[in-house]
Design a protein around this motif. Structure first.
Motif, PDB file in Angstrom:
ATOM      1  N   LEU A  89      97.503  -9.080  66.118  1.00  0.00           N
ATOM      2  CA  LEU A  89      98.207  -9.405  67.364  1.00  0.00           C
ATOM      3  C   LEU A  89      99.714  -9.253  67.207  1.00  0.00           C
ATOM      4  O   LEU A  89     100.393  -8.724  68.099  1.00  0.00           O
ATOM      5  CB  LEU A  89      97.854 -10.822  67.814  1.00  0.00           C
ATOM      6  CG  LEU A  89      96.431 -11.006  68.335  1.00  0.00           C
ATOM      7  CD1 LEU A  89      96.119 -12.477  68.555  1.00  0.00           C
ATOM      8  CD2 LEU A  89      96.220 -10.223  69.617  1.00  0.00           C
ATOM      9  N   LEU A  90     100.253  -9.728  66.082  1.00  0.00           N
ATOM     10  CA  LEU A  90     101.699  -9.629  65.883  1.00  0.00           C
ATOM     11  C   LEU A  90     102.154  -8.183  65.706  1.00  0.00           C
ATOM     12  O   LEU A  90     103.192  -7.784  66.226  1.00  0.00           O
ATOM     13  CB  LEU A  90     102.126 -10.459  64.669  1.00  0.00           C
ATOM     14  CG  LEU A  90     102.167 -11.963  64.878  1.00  0.00           C
ATOM     15  CD1 LEU A  90     102.412 -12.694  63.561  1.00  0.00           C
ATOM     16  CD2 LEU A  90     103.252 -12.345  65.877  1.00  0.00           C
ATOM     17  N   LEU A  91     101.380  -7.391  64.964  1.00  0.00           N
ATOM     18  CA  LEU A  91     101.783  -6.012  64.698  1.00  0.00           C
ATOM     19  C   LEU A  91     101.327  -5.042  65.784  1.00  0.00           C
ATOM     20  O   LEU A  91     101.926  -3.983  65.951  1.00  0.00           O
ATOM     21  CB  LEU A  91     101.230  -5.549  63.346  1.00  0.00           C
ATOM     22  CG  LEU A  91     101.698  -6.315  62.124  1.00  0.00           C
ATOM     23  CD1 LEU A  91     101.090  -5.727  60.865  1.00  0.00           C
ATOM     24  CD2 LEU A  91     103.216  -6.333  62.032  1.00  0.00           C
ATOM     25  N   GLY A  92     100.278  -5.386  66.498  1.00  0.00           N
ATOM     26  CA  GLY A  92      99.705  -4.466  67.465  1.00  0.00           C
ATOM     27  C   GLY A  92     100.265  -4.574  68.863  1.00  0.00           C
ATOM     28  O   GLY A  92     100.053  -3.679  69.677  1.00  0.00           O
ATOM     29  N   SER A  93     100.982  -5.652  69.149  1.00  0.00           N
ATOM     30  CA  SER A  93     101.543  -5.772  70.489  1.00  0.00           C
ATOM     31  C   SER A  93     102.639  -4.725  70.666  1.00  0.00           C
ATOM     32  O   SER A  93     103.337  -4.378  69.710  1.00  0.00           O
ATOM     33  CB  SER A  93     102.099  -7.179  70.711  1.00  0.00           C
ATOM     34  OG  SER A  93     103.099  -7.458  69.767  1.00  0.00           O
TER      35      SER A  93
END
Length: 197
Positions: free
Chosen positions: A13-17
């Protein structure tokens, strides 16, 4: 296993947003293709690996201790991301007759190495989702390894998603619109990240 799943999801979630690095990856994939953009992807991942190592070693607290260092890195990262957006936007021709070179390994490496959002993300991950079954060094190593594997998948997907758009923009006019669209989205994400300081 629940802790590993939670760690993987948090990292994804942190890297893919959508943010500067994912949008740059998608823009490079769409403008130059997956194969031509592989150097940039590997550079992004190598820079991210360096960030994971630095945060895991405890050096990520530099930004907490010295807020000015964070602001300086954020400014440098913003300028560098504008350069990457420029390279994406100014490539000439359709996808079949590309005349510019894709951003390189060095471009991707520098982008993530000076990206304060990467440090902040991994500070949060290591503070809240670190594995705790082994020694502190082993926990940091395993946490970092899981984060890196997730990053390889997530960043690869962003590049592949951009590359899948290439056939829809085969004509030079369409390709130019695509590149400019990705460059503008990248610049907007840089602006938004600067507002979050």
């Amino acid at each position: 296993m629940e802790v590993v799943i939670s760690l993987a999801l948090t990292t994804a979630l942190l890297l893919g947003s959508p943010g500067p690095a994912p949008l740059a990856l998608a823009g490079v994939g769409a403008s130059f293709g997956f194969r031509e953009g592989t150097g940039f992807l590997v550079g992004i991942l190598a820079g991210l690996l360096m960030v994971i190592v630095l945060v895991g070693a405890g050096l990520g607290t530099l930004f907490t201790t010295y807020p000015t260092a964070k602001l300086i890195c954020q400014g440098i990262a913003a300028v560098y991301l504008c350069y990457v957006a420029y390279k994406i936007a100014t490539a000439k021709g359709g996808v079949a007759c590309q005349t510019a070179e894709a951003p390189s390994f060095k471009d991707g490496f520098i982008l993530n190495l000076i990206n304060p959002k990467a440090y902040a993300a991994f500070l949060a991950i290591f503070a809240n989702n670190m594995l705790s079954d082994y020694s502190s060094q082993m926990n940091a190593l395993l946490t970092g390894a899981i984060c890196f594997v997730v990053a390889v998948v997530v960043d690869g997907l962003w590049m592949a998603t951009g590359a899948k758009l290439r056939p829809f923009f085969a004509k030079p006019e369409q390709a130019t619109k695509l590149r400019i669209g990705f460059a503008i989205a990248l610049l907007i994400s840089v602006f938004v990240s600067l507002l979050q300081v």
